[in-house]
Design a protein around this motif. Structure first.
Motif, PDB file in Angstrom:
ATOM      1  N   ASP A  97       0.831  -1.210   0.000  1.00  0.00           N
ATOM      2  CA  ASP A  97       0.000   0.000   0.000  1.00  0.00           C
ATOM      3  C   ASP A  97       0.866   1.262   0.000  1.00  0.00           C
ATOM      4  OD1 ASP A  97      -2.088  -1.833   0.316  1.00  0.00           O
ATOM      5  OD2 ASP A  97      -1.956  -1.729   2.510  1.00  0.00           O
ATOM      6  N   GLY A  98       1.885   1.262  -0.848  1.00  0.00           N
ATOM      7  CA  GLY A  98       2.750   2.436  -0.989  1.00  0.00           C
ATOM      8  C   GLY A  98       3.708   2.651   0.175  1.00  0.00           C
ATOM      9  N   LYS A  99       3.723   1.716   1.125  1.00  0.00           N
ATOM     10  CA  LYS A  99       4.643   1.884   2.265  1.00  0.00           C
ATOM     11  C   LYS A  99       5.648   0.744   2.270  1.00  0.00           C
ATOM     12  CE  LYS A  99       1.557   3.951   5.649  1.00  0.00           C
ATOM     13  NZ  LYS A  99       0.649   3.479   6.677  1.00  0.00           N
ATOM     14  N   SER A 100       6.880   1.063   2.642  1.00  0.00           N
ATOM     15  CA  SER A 100       7.833  -0.044   2.715  1.00  0.00           C
ATOM     16  C   SER A 100       7.985  -0.475   4.179  1.00  0.00           C
ATOM     17  CB  SER A 100       9.178   0.363   2.122  1.00  0.00           C
ATOM     18  OG  SER A 100       9.783   1.300   2.952  1.00  0.00           O
ATOM     19  N   ARG A 101       8.204  -1.761   4.336  1.00  0.00           N
ATOM     20  CA  ARG A 101       8.338  -2.292   5.695  1.00  0.00           C
ATOM     21  C   ARG A 101       9.397  -3.382   5.690  1.00  0.00           C
ATOM     22  NH1 ARG A 101       5.578  -5.922   9.789  1.00  0.00           N
ATOM     23  NH2 ARG A 101       4.614  -7.168   8.142  1.00  0.00           N
ATOM     24  N   THR A 102      10.309  -3.327   6.658  1.00  0.00           N
ATOM     25  CA  THR A 102      11.317  -4.382   6.792  1.00  0.00           C
ATOM     26  C   THR A 102      11.017  -5.132   8.075  1.00  0.00           C
ATOM     27  OG1 THR A 102      12.936  -2.968   5.728  1.00  0.00           O
ATOM     28  CG2 THR A 102      13.799  -4.850   6.926  1.00  0.00           C
ATOM     29  N   TYR A 103      10.979  -6.451   7.989  1.00  0.00           N
ATOM     30  CA  TYR A 103      10.802  -7.241   9.210  1.00  0.00           C
ATOM     31  C   TYR A 103      11.479  -8.591   9.072  1.00  0.00           C
ATOM     32  CZ  TYR A 103       6.831  -9.562   6.820  1.00  0.00           C
ATOM     33  OH  TYR A 103       6.043 -10.258   5.941  1.00  0.00           O
ATOM     34  N   LEU A 104      11.688  -9.242  10.200  1.00  0.00           N
ATOM     35  CA  LEU A 104      12.328 -10.559  10.199  1.00  0.00           C
ATOM     36  C   LEU A 104      11.271 -11.583  10.595  1.00  0.00           C
ATOM     37  CD1 LEU A 104      15.683  -9.615  12.010  1.00  0.00           C
ATOM     38  CD2 LEU A 104      15.291  -9.864   9.565  1.00  0.00           C
ATOM     39  N   LYS A 105      10.910 -12.432   9.654  1.00  0.00           N
ATOM     40  CA  LYS A 105       9.804 -13.359   9.942  1.00  0.00           C
ATOM     41  C   LYS A 105      10.322 -14.696  10.507  1.00  0.00           C
ATOM     42  CE  LYS A 105       9.079 -14.966   5.142  1.00  0.00           C
ATOM     43  NZ  LYS A 105      10.069 -15.977   5.047  1.00  0.00           N
ATOM     44  N   PHE A 106      10.991 -14.612  11.645  1.00  0.00           N
ATOM     45  CA  PHE A 106      11.463 -15.837  12.297  1.00  0.00           C
ATOM     46  C   PHE A 106      10.286 -16.682  12.753  1.00  0.00           C
ATOM     47  CE2 PHE A 106      14.904 -12.801  13.834  1.00  0.00           C
ATOM     48  CZ  PHE A 106      15.869 -13.282  12.975  1.00  0.00           C
ATOM     49  N   HIS A 107      10.462 -17.986  12.715  1.00  0.00           N
ATOM     50  CA  HIS A 107       9.503 -18.878  13.365  1.00  0.00           C
ATOM     51  C   HIS A 107       9.453 -18.441  14.847  1.00  0.00           C
ATOM     52  CE1 HIS A 107       7.585 -22.375  14.987  1.00  0.00           C
ATOM     53  NE2 HIS A 107       7.562 -22.984  13.808  1.00  0.00           N
ATOM     54  N   PRO A 108       8.245 -18.273  15.432  1.00  0.00           N
ATOM     55  CA  PRO A 108       8.171 -17.801  16.818  1.00  0.00           C
ATOM     56  C   PRO A 108       8.998 -18.642  17.798  1.00  0.00           C
ATOM     57  CG  PRO A 108       5.999 -17.825  15.828  1.00  0.00           C
ATOM     58  CD  PRO A 108       6.923 -18.442  14.820  1.00  0.00           C
ATOM     59  N   ALA A 109       9.178 -19.929  17.493  1.00  0.00           N
ATOM     60  CA  ALA A 109       9.940 -20.796  18.408  1.00  0.00           C
ATOM     61  C   ALA A 109      11.398 -20.368  18.525  1.00  0.00           C
ATOM     62  CB  ALA A 109       9.860 -22.246  17.941  1.00  0.00           C
ATOM     63  N   ILE A 110      11.934 -19.720  17.493  1.00  0.00           N
ATOM     64  CA  ILE A 110      13.358 -19.332  17.562  1.00  0.00           C
ATOM     65  C   ILE A 110      13.545 -17.817  17.606  1.00  0.00           C
ATOM     66  CG2 ILE A 110      14.375 -21.399  16.516  1.00  0.00           C
ATOM     67  CD1 ILE A 110      14.365 -19.684  13.863  1.00  0.00           C
ATOM     68  N   ALA A 111      12.469 -17.052  17.512  1.00  0.00           N
ATOM     69  CA  ALA A 111      12.590 -15.584  17.546  1.00  0.00           C
ATOM     70  C   ALA A 111      13.312 -15.161  18.819  1.00  0.00           C
ATOM     71  CB  ALA A 111      11.208 -14.954  17.481  1.00  0.00           C
ATOM     72  N   PRO A 112      14.231 -14.179  18.737  1.00  0.00           N
ATOM     73  CA  PRO A 112      14.997 -13.774  19.926  1.00  0.00           C
ATOM     74  C   PRO A 112      14.092 -13.262  21.039  1.00  0.00           C
ATOM     75  CG  PRO A 112      15.843 -12.670  17.946  1.00  0.00           C
ATOM     76  CD  PRO A 112      14.650 -13.449  17.528  1.00  0.00           C
ATOM     77  N   VAL A 113      13.112 -12.453  20.682  1.00  0.00           N
ATOM     78  CA  VAL A 113      12.172 -11.926  21.670  1.00  0.00           C
ATOM     79  C   VAL A 113      10.791 -12.422  21.263  1.00  0.00           C
ATOM     80  CG1 VAL A 113      11.181  -9.816  22.652  1.00  0.00           C
ATOM     81  CG2 VAL A 113      13.596  -9.868  21.974  1.00  0.00           C
ATOM     82  N   LYS A 114      10.043 -12.948  22.230  1.00  0.00           N
ATOM     83  CA  LYS A 114       8.744 -13.536  21.869  1.00  0.00           C
ATOM     84  C   LYS A 114       7.646 -12.486  21.825  1.00  0.00           C
ATOM     85  CE  LYS A 114      10.794 -17.473  22.005  1.00  0.00           C
ATOM     86  NZ  LYS A 114      11.509 -17.845  20.788  1.00  0.00           N
ATOM     87  N   ALA A 115       7.699 -11.526  22.767  1.00  0.00           N
ATOM     88  CA  ALA A 115       6.641 -10.512  22.779  1.00  0.00           C
ATOM     89  C   ALA A 115       7.165  -9.220  23.384  1.00  0.00           C
ATOM     90  CB  ALA A 115       5.449 -11.016  23.589  1.00  0.00           C
TER      91      ALA A 115
END
Ligand code: ATP
Length: 488
Positions: free
Chosen positions: A371-389
């Motif tokens: 939608d005209g906006k750029s977004r960068t994110y890291l889509k880690f599997h939640p089981a290995i994400a460094p921070v869960k929430a």
């Protein structure tokens, strides 16, 4: 590979390296002194991700397989270990220098890169022939032949563009140091170039004390050191790195069955972690190491092409036999089922924790336009994400921070949680996207009335209202290793 495509891929790697540094994943070692080539440090989020990957591997090996146990052996080993294993005499890489640029290369890598280019151009057969020719020459230790192949294939130095090459020479990759406080008393020992030998020399200790019966495996995670000729591609090729290896001891004659079984299990593991089918493949070795009777690599499609992440090797009884010969201690197992003594054969699965980390990071890195906006994110599997929430009070007043901290306290014993109250909620969401936090939990005025919060999901940015009392269960469900284990 078309030039434009290649430039794009290099740009993507550059973006990933910059992202890793800026958001606390990986820094060059001793950076204030301009770094040390091929040595890296892990930052606040990097160490969490790496620990999660290591723990996931460890639990997969030792918990899901009741016939695999772990050990933790030393980095330093008796120097004869490396004589017996063949590393002193043949743990070499062929190197070549370009006389014009004065740059050093691994001769086999130059040829492999040419083959990869041919493959990208659709010349599959030519690529295979080239690799096979190299395999034959290396097998015969014909280094002059390897040089001729490089020249005949018109492989030029990427820096100088010339083919003004030196001879090809073998270079031993082991680091050595001295033990003993006085120079005259000291003797040379090595920093282990693989963790596997620590497993082999402990084979009988573990078999007896953990009362294991063949077939069984020993798993280990630990540092390894290699004086790599060319250190490039970020943490793909390091001089100090971590390996996760498992040696599986089997009855002679049954090794090929186990080799296939472990190869399949390992590919499945990578897919369960979210690596798409199109980005992973296996590749049989053209040149077998001195100890192997079959070997394959599991390769991932990195921004710089398909490259090895994990090796599966059928190592025969080579290592145990050698240790038996050099130590003069029997390395045999009595198999009550067949009423026989034998030296078991070994299937090895060997993966670099750092390469797995790089694969995970490349696979998770999303830089999208929506939608005209750029977004960068890291889509880690939640089981290995460094921070869960991340727990985010909407404002710094009205009792919202206190309520948010109550939620942190209820979750922090089981999950790695971040609390943040500075900046707008949008900015805080962005910060969490950049480190790959799967859930942002916003605490607002309604929370004070009905004990509900908003969960914002990283990948879709969708939001939903849930009861605080459901949070623990929701996070547990999404972040449990069980989510990965179920797919293996
Ligand atoms: P390569 O051909 O890339 O040098 P290798 O075949 O020598 O690798 P192995 O000896 O099979 O690698 O090591 C097993 C695993 O250890 C590799 O699959 C890789 O994940 C990891 N590894 C090996 N060398 C390095 C290194 N220099 N830096 C980071 N990881 C490494």
């Amino acid at each position: 590979m078309a030039k434009q495509e290649q430039t794009q891929e290099i740009a993507q790697l550059k973006d990933i390296i910059a992202h890793a540094k800026e958001y606390g994943f990986v820094y060059p070692s001793s950076e204030i002194y301009d770094g040390l080539q091929a040595v890296y440090d892990y930052g606040a989020y990097g160490v969490e991700l790496k620990n999660n990957l290591k723990r996931l591997w460890w639990e997969t090996m030792t918990r899901l397989n009741d016939n695999v146990v772990g050990i933790d052996s030393s980095i330093f080993m008796h120097p004869t270990t490396w004589k017996a294993s063949g590393h002193v005499d043949s743990f070499n890489d062929p190197m070549i220098d370009n006389k014009d640029s004065k740059k050093r290369y691994r001769a086999d890598v130059l040829i492999e890169e040419k083959a990869a280019r041919l493959e990208k151009e659709g010349k599959l057969e030519e690529a295979q022939q080239l690799l096979a020719a190299m395999g034959r020459l290396l097998e015969a230790e014909d280094l002059a032949g390897v040089r001729d192949l490089i020249i005949n294939e018109e492989i030029n130095c990427p820096i100088s563009g010339t083919s003004n090459w030196t001879e090809v020479r073998q270079f031993n990759l082991m680091f050595s140091t001295q033990v003993g406080s006085v120079a005259e008393d000291s003797s040379t020992i090595y920093l282990r170039p693989e963790t596997a030998q620590g497993i082999f020399v402990n084979f009988l200790n573990v078999q007896k004390t953990a009362r294991m019966k063949v077939p069984f495996g020993i798993a280990q995670i630990g540092k390894a050191f290699r004086n790599e000729i060319v250190a490039r591609q970020f943490i793909f090729r390091m001089r100090e790195f971590e390996q996760m290896e498992m040696q599986f001891f089997v009855r002679p004659g049954s090794e090929m069955e186990w080799y296939q079984q472990w190869a399949e299990a390992r590919v499945k593991w990578h897919k369960a972690l979210g690596i798409p089918e199109s980005k992973i493949r296996t590749h049989d070795h053209e040149k077998l190491a001195h100890y192997a009777n079959a070997a394959m690599d599991i390769e991932y499609d990195f921004p710089f092409g398909f490259k090895e992440v994990e090796g599966i090797h059928s190592r025969t009884d080579f290592d145990l036999k050698q240790h038996q010969e050099f130590s003069k201690k029997k390395q045999q197992y009595f198999d009550p089922e067949v009423n026989q003594n034998y030296i078991p054969y070994v299937i090895e699965t060997s993966i670099g924790a750092d390469r797995l980390f790089l694969m995970t990071l490349c696979n998770a890195f999303v830089d999208e336009e929506k939608d005209g906006k750029s977004r960068t994110y890291l889509k880690f599997h939640p089981a290995i994400a460094p921070v869960k929430a991340a727990i985010l009070p909407l404002t710094k007043k009205d009792g919202l921070p206190e309520k948010a901290k109550e939620i942190v306290d209820a979750l922090k014993y089981d999950f790695n949680i971040i609390y943040e109250e500075a900046a707008s909620i949008g900015k805080r969401y962005t910060r969490q996207d950049l480190i790959g936090t799967p859930f942002c939990i916003a605490v607002d005025h309604q929370t004070l009335e009905d004990n509900t919060v908003t969960i914002r999901h990283r990948d879709t940015t969708e939001q939903e209202r849930v009861a605080i009392s459901d949070l623990h269960g929701r996070l547990g469900e999404a972040c449990s290793f069980r989510r990965v284990f179920e797919k293996i």
